[in-house]
Design a protein around this motif. Sequence first.
Motif, mmCIF file in Angstrom:
data_model
loop_
_atom_site.group_PDB
_atom_site.id
_atom_site.type_symbol
_atom_site.label_atom_id
_atom_site.label_comp_id
_atom_site.label_asym_id
_atom_site.label_seq_id
_atom_site.Cartn_x
_atom_site.Cartn_y
_atom_site.Cartn_z
ATOM 1 N N VAL A 23 42.049 40.672 46.435
ATOM 2 C CA VAL A 23 43.348 40.931 45.798
ATOM 3 C C VAL A 23 43.441 40.095 44.527
ATOM 4 N N ASP A 24 43.544 40.778 43.366
ATOM 5 C CA ASP A 24 43.631 40.064 42.088
ATOM 6 C C ASP A 24 44.129 41.040 41.033
ATOM 7 N N ASP A 25 45.059 40.602 40.196
ATOM 8 C CA ASP A 25 45.590 41.478 39.150
ATOM 9 C C ASP A 25 44.692 41.516 37.923
ATOM 10 N N ASP A 26 43.730 40.616 37.827
ATOM 11 C CA ASP A 26 42.801 40.588 36.698
ATOM 12 C C ASP A 26 41.618 41.499 37.030
ATOM 13 N N GLU A 27 41.539 42.647 36.353
ATOM 14 C CA GLU A 27 40.517 43.637 36.682
ATOM 15 C C GLU A 27 39.104 43.084 36.511
ATOM 16 N N LEU A 28 38.903 42.294 35.462
ATOM 17 C CA LEU A 28 37.576 41.743 35.227
ATOM 18 C C LEU A 28 37.192 40.767 36.337
ATOM 19 N N GLU A 29 38.112 39.858 36.681
ATOM 20 C CA GLU A 29 37.838 38.906 37.751
ATOM 21 C C GLU A 29 37.603 39.634 39.080
ATOM 22 N N LEU A 30 38.388 40.682 39.313
ATOM 23 C CA LEU A 30 38.266 41.450 40.539
ATOM 24 C C LEU A 30 36.892 42.110 40.630
ATOM 25 N N GLU A 31 36.468 42.706 39.523
ATOM 26 C CA GLU A 31 35.171 43.378 39.500
ATOM 27 C C GLU A 31 34.026 42.379 39.664
ATOM 28 N N LEU A 32 34.148 41.235 38.992
ATOM 29 C CA LEU A 32 33.097 40.224 39.084
ATOM 30 C C LEU A 32 32.969 39.696 40.517
ATOM 31 N N MET A 33 34.093 39.414 41.153
ATOM 32 C CA MET A 33 34.048 38.903 42.520
ATOM 33 C C MET A 33 33.521 39.957 43.488
ATOM 34 N N ALA A 34 33.939 41.224 43.296
ATOM 35 C CA ALA A 34 33.457 42.294 44.171
ATOM 36 C C ALA A 34 31.945 42.452 44.041
ATOM 37 N N ASP A 35 31.442 42.437 42.806
ATOM 38 C CA ASP A 35 29.998 42.546 42.603
ATOM 39 C C ASP A 35 29.264 41.357 43.202
ATOM 40 N N GLU A 43 30.781 43.890 52.541
ATOM 41 C CA GLU A 43 31.473 45.120 52.159
ATOM 42 C C GLU A 43 32.845 44.749 51.615
ATOM 43 N N THR A 44 33.179 45.219 50.429
ATOM 44 C CA THR A 44 34.441 44.816 49.812
ATOM 45 C C THR A 44 35.300 46.006 49.422
ATOM 46 N N HIS A 45 36.595 45.752 49.443
ATOM 47 C CA HIS A 45 37.583 46.720 48.950
ATOM 48 C C HIS A 45 38.537 45.927 48.084
ATOM 49 N N THR A 46 38.951 46.480 46.942
ATOM 50 C CA THR A 46 39.770 45.719 46.007
ATOM 51 C C THR A 46 41.113 46.392 45.739
ATOM 52 N N VAL A 47 42.152 45.560 45.596
ATOM 53 C CA VAL A 47 43.472 46.020 45.164
ATOM 54 C C VAL A 47 44.006 45.027 44.142
ATOM 55 N N SER A 48 44.972 45.457 43.353
ATOM 56 C CA SER A 48 45.382 44.683 42.175
ATOM 57 C C SER A 48 46.594 43.791 42.383
ATOM 58 N N ASP A 49 47.270 43.855 43.542
ATOM 59 C CA ASP A 49 48.396 42.948 43.759
ATOM 60 C C ASP A 49 48.718 42.842 45.236
ATOM 61 N N GLY A 50 49.588 41.889 45.575
ATOM 62 C CA GLY A 50 49.921 41.640 46.963
ATOM 63 C C GLY A 50 50.619 42.791 47.641
ATOM 64 N N GLN A 70 48.037 33.455 41.474
ATOM 65 C CA GLN A 70 48.970 33.888 40.438
ATOM 66 C C GLN A 70 48.827 35.391 40.191
ATOM 67 N N MET A 71 49.840 36.152 40.618
ATOM 68 C CA MET A 71 49.860 37.600 40.408
ATOM 69 C C MET A 71 51.298 38.053 40.182
ATOM 70 N N PRO A 72 51.500 39.099 39.362
ATOM 71 C CA PRO A 72 52.853 39.637 39.196
ATOM 72 C C PRO A 72 53.282 40.398 40.444
ATOM 73 N N ARG A 73 54.543 40.743 40.520
ATOM 74 C CA ARG A 73 55.142 41.486 41.633
ATOM 75 C C ARG A 73 55.137 40.676 42.917
ATOM 76 N N LEU A 74 53.968 40.383 43.468
ATOM 77 C CA LEU A 74 53.880 39.638 44.723
ATOM 78 C C LEU A 74 52.670 38.715 44.638
ATOM 79 N N ASP A 75 52.927 37.416 44.455
ATOM 80 C CA ASP A 75 51.804 36.489 44.290
ATOM 81 C C ASP A 75 51.145 36.183 45.632
ATOM 82 N N GLY A 76 50.089 35.376 45.588
ATOM 83 C CA GLY A 76 49.312 35.106 46.786
ATOM 84 C C GLY A 76 50.096 34.438 47.889
#
Length: 317
Positions: A23-35, A43-50, A70-76
């Motif tokens: 779970v991360d709103d930063d698409e680049l960070e999300l992609e890097l961590m998933a890879d 096995e990973t699945h990604t979403v952009s906010d809480g 730190q995420m908008p709408r619903l943080d960690g």
Amino acid sequence: MSNVQNTAVTGVAGRPPQRILLVDDDELELELMADRLKSLGFETHTVSDGSAALELLQTQSFPVVITDWQMPRLDGIRFTESLRNQGDSETYIIMLTVLDDDSSHERGYFAGVDDYLSKRAPDAKVVAAIRAAFRAVEMRQALHAVRQQQGAGIVSDVASGVLADRLRAEVKRAVRYGRNLSVLVIQLQAESGAPAAADTMARAVKVVSDAIRVDIDFATRYRGLDGTQRIAVVLPETNGSGASGLGVRLSATLAARLLTPLEAFTARVGCASFTPGQEAGPSQQIAASIEALLREAEASVRVAPSASTPQRRTETG
């Protein structure tokens, strides 16, 4: 954004699948961590906010969730609180953070965060944290199965609430700083055989609270899996020997202060300790389940003749 990474992970029979929700709103960070996790065999699945994570967890199971703080709408933090408030006590939550101050971490632990991990942590540390997470999930699921076998109507107050929050925070602090942690479990039983009444338990908690260290130790009532009301005393930076000695003194104090013309009580005290870095023993399971620590203490009750008085028998372990 949602992106499913289909990775074949060879698991051990009976263990939960190695599936992780990121779970991360930063698409680049999300992609890097998933890879990164994919390359490590998860096995990973990604979403952009809480909010999206909460919605997904209603329909799919992910034993481990790694979320940014730190995420908008619903943080960690709020995501974790919401998940725990929904009754989910088994999912293991790792918080990604660049913050390294104790107060920030403690806030997360009290919300229900299980562990912290730096976004720049080396692969070895990432793998170690995730493996520990899956081991913790296995222990939680095993304890859940035991509770179901013991009866669907029995619900432990330890599963959620102030005692769970305090134990979770203290276990994490003990691990982080390599310090001892002990827990005493006190059970009162009237000479008539009946359990202590609510008002007696309240008085007992007050007696215990007055006898322990202010702003360091912690005492509260809880209901165990068998439905029995007990007192738990959380003792940070205290080893087993020190906790056992305190247990003897507390049982004697309770014997002296709870005696009434109408009733007398037996005070039974059990002790369990957790020392970070131990290689074996039941205490290794404590970090995986706060209830394991209390069950260990409950099972360790024994008679302590040195604490006995003519009016009342006291026990400790």
